[in-house]
Scaffold this motif. Structure first.
Motif, mmCIF file in Angstrom:
data_model
loop_
_atom_site.group_PDB
_atom_site.id
_atom_site.type_symbol
_atom_site.label_atom_id
_atom_site.label_comp_id
_atom_site.label_asym_id
_atom_site.label_seq_id
_atom_site.Cartn_x
_atom_site.Cartn_y
_atom_site.Cartn_z
ATOM 1 N N UNK A 1 0.814 -1.220 0.000
ATOM 2 C CA UNK A 1 0.000 0.000 0.000
ATOM 3 C C UNK A 1 0.845 1.266 0.000
ATOM 4 N N UNK A 2 2.098 1.165 0.349
ATOM 5 C CA UNK A 2 2.892 2.385 0.477
ATOM 6 C C UNK A 2 3.402 2.896 -0.861
ATOM 7 N N UNK B 1 -0.780 0.435 -4.307
ATOM 8 C CA UNK B 1 -2.235 0.402 -4.403
ATOM 9 C C UNK B 1 -3.007 1.164 -3.323
ATOM 10 N N UNK B 2 -2.342 2.118 -2.716
ATOM 11 C CA UNK B 2 -3.082 3.069 -1.853
ATOM 12 C C UNK B 2 -2.331 4.400 -1.929
ATOM 13 N N UNK B 3 -1.095 4.388 -1.472
ATOM 14 C CA UNK B 3 -0.191 5.474 -1.846
ATOM 15 C C UNK B 3 0.547 5.025 -3.111
ATOM 16 N N UNK B 4 0.770 5.965 -4.017
ATOM 17 C CA UNK B 4 1.440 5.643 -5.284
ATOM 18 C C UNK B 4 2.749 6.411 -5.368
ATOM 19 N N UNK B 5 3.800 5.687 -5.689
ATOM 20 C CA UNK B 5 5.090 6.317 -5.958
ATOM 21 C C UNK B 5 5.155 6.587 -7.464
ATOM 22 N N UNK B 6 4.967 7.838 -7.881
ATOM 23 C CA UNK B 6 4.848 8.100 -9.330
ATOM 24 C C UNK B 6 6.143 7.847 -10.096
ATOM 25 N N UNK C 1 6.313 4.225 -10.647
ATOM 26 C CA UNK C 1 5.276 3.864 -11.615
ATOM 27 C C UNK C 1 5.718 4.224 -13.035
ATOM 28 N N UNK C 2 6.411 5.330 -13.161
ATOM 29 C CA UNK C 2 6.947 5.721 -14.470
ATOM 30 C C UNK C 2 7.960 4.687 -14.968
ATOM 31 N N UNK D 1 -2.841 3.189 -12.249
ATOM 32 C CA UNK D 1 -1.552 3.890 -12.246
ATOM 33 C C UNK D 1 -0.527 3.212 -13.168
ATOM 34 N N UNK E 1 1.290 10.285 -4.347
ATOM 35 C CA UNK E 1 -0.160 10.496 -4.412
ATOM 36 C C UNK E 1 -0.831 9.396 -3.607
ATOM 37 N N UNK F 1 -0.017 7.268 5.793
ATOM 38 C CA UNK F 1 0.387 8.024 4.609
ATOM 39 C C UNK F 1 0.079 9.515 4.643
#
Lengths: 195, 195
Positions: free
Chosen positions: A23-24, A27-32, A35-36, A63, B76, B113
């Protein structure tokens, strides 16, 4: 994908032999930034496939799917788990059973956004029993579109979804494949070349 | 934001005086390039605010929120509409009523978070009655975090959410403000400098 494996080891929490909490960053907080990088990795692995569309399922698939679409230069579509009032007709629908939540959802995709000329990459954040992926494949088939393969961020290799899909001859690319969560420890299958 | 207004005029569908369908690029199919531009626009408008976190609500807020986080260099977080089995405790919760769907959802965010040291940008794809934004503000307050403002992709200026929030002294930045959907036509409020 080494960066993802390291993130899982650093920030993932093993809640049981079956459940990994990420989740960190996923799928709750997203590390962009992660993700990129994930999007770029999928674009690289599926280059030369002529993909025209990324298809995923709300919410956690959005995401990584959007970032993959950005890297590939195509749009991303997310299936909805319920019909919304502004999506009244012209839908592909499929049923997806969640063993985790012990419920079956109808997922739907507008016929406006996938059709017979599309080459689709199906994506999701997790692959466990493969039920979500099967629902999305059902929709790809209804659309008469071609399937390029399936892109998964984290595969639970000790559950049978991956085997189920690969046995159908489908190319499944998982950026991190976990072989075991026993004793509170994440173990990965060694990095392998794509099937 | 001119690029967004043009996209709405080109691809949005007016279903009624109240409902604008933008499923082709925002909340079912996602145009990642537009979403990237949206993220850059929010990052620009809220620069120098010291924002440490973007907070949105699943599902349609995820794409613009992640792109804004990417542009700002922060993570996010998306509030969930139901508790998941892997989010067992330590949650902030709030109720959000949807007039469109005529239902009330509990939304929740892990206390891991967002905390008192955060400066939060609340975001959503649409602003209509403001109920979702109020739920997210409730969570920001519970966390003891500071609010930098609210970033909205499309504001229905003929509904009262924007007024409600601005009357509280909250900075609301909407990239497209629609004044009317009457006669099947999208009309925008003229672009104004941020208040």
């Amino acid at each position: 994908m080494k960066q993802l494996q390291e993130k899982i080891l650093a920030d993932g929490k093993v809640l049981s032999d079956q459940v990994l909490k990420v989740d960190s960053f996923l799928n709750h907080q997203i590390d962009p930034v992660l993700m990129q990088a994930i999007g770029e990795e999928f674009a690289s692995r599926f280059s030369n496939e002529g993909i025209t569309k990324v298809l995923t399922l709300e919410s956690s698939g959005i995401a990584p799917a959007m970032m993959t679409g950005l890297s590939m230069g195509v749009t991303a579509v997310f299936a909805r788990k319920r019909k919304s009032l502004t999506l009244v007709d012209s839908l592909y629908t499929a049923n997806v059973h969640s063993f985790t939540k012990n419920e079956t959802n109808e997922i739907s995709v507008s016929k406006d956004f996938i059709g017979p000329n599309d080459v689709v990459l199906v994506m999701d954040d997790f692959l466990a029993n493969g039920q979500a992926a099967l629902g999305l494949l059902d929709i790809v088939e209804q659309a008469g579109a071609a399937l390029a393969g399936i892109g998964i961020v984290i595969e639970k290799g000790f559950q049978d979804g991956g085997k189920l899909l690969r046995n159908r001859g489908i190319r499944v690319e998982s950026l991190a494949r976990i072989s075991s969560l026993e004793n509170g420890t994440v173990k990965f299958l060694e990095e392998v070349a794509s099937r």
